[in-house]
Design an enzyme around this catalytic site. Structure first.
Site, PDB file in Angstrom:
ATOM      1  CG  ASP A   1      -1.895   1.077   1.327  1.00 31.67           C
ATOM      2  OD1 ASP A   1      -1.674   2.110   0.671  1.00 31.67           O
ATOM      3  OD2 ASP A   1      -2.898   0.914   2.050  1.00 31.67           O
ATOM      4  CG  HIS A   2       3.059   4.208  -3.123  1.00 35.51           C
ATOM      5  ND1 HIS A   2       4.008   4.691  -2.261  1.00 35.51           N
ATOM      6  CD2 HIS A   2       3.577   4.406  -4.369  1.00 35.51           C
ATOM      7  CE1 HIS A   2       5.042   5.166  -2.924  1.00 35.51           C
ATOM      8  NE2 HIS A   2       4.803   5.001  -4.223  1.00 35.51           N
TER       9      HIS A   2
END
Lengths: 403, 257
Positions: free
Chosen positions: A372-373
């Protein structure tokens, strides 16, 4: 002039409804807003009111029929218009169908539209079958002379074989395929993950010679103690050793808040006949490799038997998905929502690498980390994957952490 | 200053008289009709005696009469509800709820589920199940996309009706009802009615299982008051005499004859 009242769009995303009950009959005189019928869509029953006063010239569909939004529900007009409105709603065109306006078709209740032997069913029943993805040829009819009725279709749709999705009757060169049961749940889960989580993947490979050697050494010993030792338990254990140094990857979103978890509860993406199921092996950091292997074997077996309890299916903090023996160098998997990361582990295959200045064959293992950036950047993810890679390339290093 | 919209609260709790509990299965519809007539948002939280509750499509079950006979033989009433869904079993291990608002808009099915069910969602979260969410528990009895699930397993069934000038979202929270026995019972009843269903007991749970402790009905009622109370200014107002008369009539109309 006769007014064709179509089944209105009753909500976002609702494409069809079941006629639960007609509240008027053909020939009835209705007033504005008088309830015409009860329509059911996904546990909501809506009384459909008459959009104008007049005489019901035609009702389209029987109780139990599932009809799409936009299909004519009733024709309302003056009693004198009865004759003109007696034409039934045409079936959607099929490649092998005669024109829908053909008198030979519209005069019949049961339409024979293809090469023999054809299942006998009314148009609405055929439509229901298409909607539910049921092949009429495989349904045994319980109506007169073996005619298929809507309840036969629903029974077929409820049968276990139909739960993952099914092709409907071919329509010329293409066949509609409807997602059902677990397949639909997986689809919704995937869409939610992709919609809400900005995914990024990093991929690396490692020389797995030592890992292969260790596993070869341990495998018979594990088998003697009743556990099947694949590479996944070793990867899971290595992961649990890395995560304390990279805690943001052992985390879940709950109600908009990110929670970092101390316990390493690893979801194991498991391919089953019905689709992907992710049972959980909990507390991997406290388990031996043998215990992880045994637990992994137990939950994946129960997943394939569809006998997992809710507690075995929920609450994982990170997921491992294995390409296993299937083809493919690596993939970029979708994060198991609401987690932060998913580790892809792929098949070990011989490749020629440069080692100490020489070209040599080596068993290479590809790993992918999709994360998850919002939570982490590429550099942090690369450091995490790199530390995992080091542990797997040199399993002897684990000895340092043995207690 | 309280800016919350006001809502009538009808509560059939532990102290409800026997005649009220007898009519409990139709109290929610009665209150919804009044909501339409009075233009007032209404919340119902109610206990009940055991009964069988069928969905509207269950009317077409080939052996529907056998379900009625089964219920009659045990002294249990069976009703067909106005909301969607299919057969459920209501007993003293469940708490029922309903939220109604005046509405003639047919296009707000999803909005109604989302907004009127919010109080129940909050109640379940207040009880400690913070991951409760709307969702579909695949394979559960009376399956639907707006049930309330915890990690994919049903903890509350939710249905809706839009008719007669009101939108009503109603359902039940499973407190300590045994999901395995209930699922088997529902399968048995469908089989009895000549339309066998294969259901998944593991798709349903209850509060006591998830919280791993005894849960009193009163605690769930309090949670519902808190949940709805965070959305509305709740004004307790029992059914009046006229409404009880209407309830008695609806009891006969909805009861499976």
């Amino acid at each position: 002039m006769a007014f064709e009242f179509k089944f209105p769009d009753v909500g976002e995303g609702i494409a069809e409804g079941e006629i639960v009950r007609w509240l008027v009959a053909e020939g009835d005189v209705v007033t504005l807003d008088q309830a015409l019928c009860e329509m059911q869509t996904d546990k909501a029953v809506v009384e459909i009111p008459a959009p104008r006063a007049g005489t019901i010239l035609r009702r389209n569909g029987r109780e139990g029929d599932v009809i799409p939004v936009g299909q004519i529900l009733v024709v309302i007009g003056e009693a004198s218009e009865k004759e003109a409105a007696s034409r039934p709603e045409p079936e959607p065109a099929q490649a092998s169908s005669p024109p829908a306006s053909s008198p030979a078709v519209v005069a019949q209740d049961v339409v024979d539209v293809g090469a023999p032997p054809r299942a006998q069913a009314a148009p609405a029943t055929r439509r229901l079958a298409r909607e539910l993805g049921i092949d009429l040829a495989r349904v045994e009819g319980s109506g007169p002379r073996g005619r298929i009725v809507p309840s036969d279709i629903r029974r077929a749709a409820a049968a276990p074989a139909a739960v993952t999705g099914a092709p409907a009757a071919p329509q010329g060169e293409r066949t509609p395929y409807r997602l059902q049961g677990l397949r639909r749940v997986i689809a919704e889960h995937m869409v939610q993950s992709v919609r809400e989580i900005p995914h990024v993947s990093v991929v690396d490979r490692l020389n797995a010679r030592r890992l292969v050697a260790v596993r070869t050494l341990l495998k018979p010993a594990a088998e003697a103690r009743g556990a099947r030792l694949t590479y996944l338990p070793l990867v899971a254990k290595a992961l649990s050793l890395c995560l304390p140094q990279h805690p943001v990857f052992n985390a879940r979103w709950d109600d908009g808040t990110l929670y970092l978890h101390r316990s390493v509860d690893i979801g194991i993406a498991t391919d089953t006949d019905d689709g992907l199921i992710v049972p959980v092996v909990r507390g991997v950091e406290h388990k031996s490799v043998l215990e992880v292997a045994a637990e992994m074997g137990r939950v994946t077996e129960r997943a394939r038997a569809r006998s997992l309890g809710p507690s075995e299916l929920t609450g994982s903090t990170i997921t491992i998905t294995g390409g296993g023996p299937l083809a493919g160098l690596f993939a970029t998997p979708i994060i198991n929502y609401p987690e932060v990361a998913i580790l892809g582990v792929y098949r070990i295959q011989e490749e020629v690498i440069v080692e100490e200045g020489d070209m040599r064959p080596a068993p290479m293992l590809y790993l992918s980390l999709t994360f998850d950036h919002r939570v982490a950047d590429g550099a942090e993810a690369s450091r995490f994957l790199s530390s995992l890679k080091d542990l797997l390339a040199t399993p002897e290093l684990w000895l340092l952490d043995l207690r | 200053m309280n800016h919350l919209p006001s809502a009538r609260l009808i509560h059939l709790g532990a102290g409800a008289p026997e005649p009220a509990l007898h009519l409990s299965p139709v109290v929610t519809e009665t209150a919804a009709i009044s909501a339409a007539e009075r233009g007032a948002l209404t919340v119902v939280v109610r206990r009940h005696q055991p009964y069988v509750l069928l969905g509207p499509s269950d009317r077409r079950l080939p052996g529907l009469a056998r379900i009625r006979e089964w219920a009659d033989a045990r002294g249990l009433p069976a009703f067909i509800r106005i909301g969607g869904g299919s057969l459920v079993w209501q007993d003293t291990g469940t708490i029922s709820f309903g939220v109604a608002r005046p509405s003639r808009d047919l296009t707000t099915v999803e909005r109604n589920f989302r907004e009127l069910g919010e109080g129940v969602l909050r109640a379940i979260r207040y009880l400690g199940l913070e991951t409760a969410a709307y969702g579909r528990a695949v394979g559960s009895y009376c399956e639907g996309p707006w049930d309330i699930v915890v990690d994919g397993v049903k903890i509350a069934g939710v249905a809706q009706a839009i008719r007669g000038g009101f939108a009503l979202v109603s359902g039940m929270i499973l407190v300590n009802q045994d999901p395995v026995e209930t699922t088997r019972l529902i399968e048995d009843l469908y089989e009895l009615a000549g339309s066998p269903r294969h259901l998944r007991a593991s798709a349903v749970t209850n509060l006591e299982r998830l919280l791993d402790r005894p849960v009193a009905l009163a605690e769930v009622e309090q949670a519902l008051f808190s949940g709805f109370g965070s959305l509305y200014q709740l004004i307790p107002a029992d059914l009046d005499e006229t409404e009880w008369v209407r309830a008695a009539r609806l009891y006969q109309e909805r009861r499976l004859a």
